[in-house]
Design a protein around this motif. Sequence first.
Motif, mmCIF file in Angstrom:
data_model
loop_
_atom_site.group_PDB
_atom_site.id
_atom_site.type_symbol
_atom_site.label_atom_id
_atom_site.label_comp_id
_atom_site.label_asym_id
_atom_site.label_seq_id
_atom_site.Cartn_x
_atom_site.Cartn_y
_atom_site.Cartn_z
ATOM 1 N N TYR A 70 -4.949 3.275 10.106
ATOM 2 C CA TYR A 70 -4.775 2.965 8.675
ATOM 3 C C TYR A 70 -3.719 1.891 8.473
ATOM 4 O O TYR A 70 -3.909 0.930 7.713
ATOM 5 N N ASP A 87 0.862 -1.178 0.000
ATOM 6 C CA ASP A 87 0.000 0.000 0.000
ATOM 7 C C ASP A 87 0.899 1.228 0.000
ATOM 8 O O ASP A 87 1.242 1.768 1.063
ATOM 9 N N PRO A 88 1.334 1.699 -1.186
ATOM 10 C CA PRO A 88 2.256 2.834 -1.255
ATOM 11 C C PRO A 88 1.706 4.097 -0.616
ATOM 12 O O PRO A 88 2.464 4.985 -0.226
ATOM 13 N N GLN A 89 0.372 4.180 -0.451
ATOM 14 C CA GLN A 89 -0.231 5.361 0.141
ATOM 15 C C GLN A 89 0.019 5.440 1.647
ATOM 16 O O GLN A 89 -0.071 6.515 2.243
ATOM 17 N N ALA A 90 0.345 4.308 2.272
ATOM 18 C CA ALA A 90 0.503 4.274 3.726
ATOM 19 C C ALA A 90 1.593 5.237 4.196
ATOM 20 O O ALA A 90 1.419 5.967 5.183
ATOM 21 N N GLN A 91 2.700 5.242 3.490
ATOM 22 C CA GLN A 91 3.798 6.123 3.879
ATOM 23 C C GLN A 91 3.390 7.585 3.767
ATOM 24 O O GLN A 91 3.711 8.409 4.630
ATOM 25 N N THR A 92 2.658 7.906 2.696
ATOM 26 C CA THR A 92 2.194 9.286 2.497
ATOM 27 C C THR A 92 1.255 9.716 3.618
ATOM 28 O O THR A 92 1.335 10.836 4.121
ATOM 29 N N ILE A 93 0.361 8.805 4.030
ATOM 30 C CA ILE A 93 -0.574 9.119 5.110
ATOM 31 C C ILE A 93 0.182 9.404 6.404
ATOM 32 O O ILE A 93 -0.154 10.323 7.159
ATOM 33 N N HIS A 101 1.831 12.832 6.139
ATOM 34 C CA HIS A 101 0.820 13.885 6.269
ATOM 35 C C HIS A 101 0.362 14.015 7.724
ATOM 36 O O HIS A 101 0.127 15.128 8.213
#
Length: 437
Positions: free
Chosen positions: A333, A301-307, A310
């Motif tokens: 998350y 889930d590449p979005q996890a790091q961004t979350i 943020h």
Amino acid sequence: MADLFDSFQSSAPADAPRPLADRLRPKKLSEVIGQDHILGPQGPLGTMLASGSLSSLIFWGPPGVGKTTIARLLANETEMAFVQISAIFTGVPDLKKVFESARMRRTNGQGTLLFVDEIHRFNKAQQDGFLPYMEDGTILLVGATTENPSFELNAALLSRAQVMVLERLSLGDLERLAQRAEKELANGLPLDGPAREALLEMADGDGRALLNLIEQVTAWKTESKINKETLAKRLMRRATKYDKSGDEHFNLISALHKSVRGSDPDAALYWFARMLTGGEDPRYLARRVTRMAVEDIGLADPQAQTICLHAWETYERLGSPEGELALAQAVVYLALAPKSNAAYVGYKSAMRAAKETGSEPPPKHILNAPTKLMKDQKYGDGYSYDHDAEAGFSGQNYFPEEMKRGIYYQPVERGFERELKRRLDYFAKLRSKRQGG
């Protein structure tokens, strides 16, 4: 110094008021509440006493679980002189006096059980100072520490002593202690059922803290049972046992990390909250949560790091306590995200291979040749420009020519990595076809 302390204690008038904890101090080991795993017949201390061969000990456990009491009772059981010192207040001259007194007792046929509270506070040289007196039998050392002995005590000292892990008292143990206190006071606690349970929980596994709380409650003048809400108003909850640089810190961050890895958002939120209520820096948690995204979720889930990044930025803008909610959302998350450590494992494997292969150069066909000399050396010869190849993939070898092709990244069949695995398999088939042709 310890002998003077003991004589001061004994010189107090017999009718002087004594704290409840002192009045309830057990007179023999069988009266100790809790710690059955070491004091029972099959426990290590029970076995030692039954065989008559007591060795030096290190008691490791939280406050208020009986470390001092057990040490004192061990001295009674073995008919040794009990000497108590604290590493916080004892210097080298004091230690010399203690050792000399112990040596004199030994010549008179009596051993000395030296109880050292907060033994981890002694530095390496001071800890080494105990060794010759332990080895020749001048003292039997019983040290007490709330910190992990394997980190805080010298290996030489640990090799001459057995570590006994004392556990925080259970609610059942605390209830037994409360009943014993009521019997001593000849009066029941003026609490209803829920309030009584709340009082036990306030002690947080610390018997001494419970007895102090009981003394406060029994001093109240009341005609009726006190409920949980009234109790909470009258008593401050005991501060959570948490040391931001100590063993408890690492235990709790490990619990948080493993709860996230185990996809349990409720447990993860609990440990996250435990660390915050203990006074942990939210920025430390933001960094560790981001590490979890990189290490345990990765490309599933590449979005996890961004979350996480943020959430970290949101905390920096909002501060506490509002910003901590963003970090809590990131924790939830991560706990529910698909998990993969494939990139992490692949990175470590590649690092090992890089160290093992030393200075192997890249194959010449992928080296640039900006000079005539480099062109003469065949730099760049045979390079296939991938954009010009069919499907934008040449299938050339990019590893050192003398090195067998390595396989490091092996994606899992979870989350986005399922798609990455499909792409990897596609390129592997193409590579095999091109190289075979």
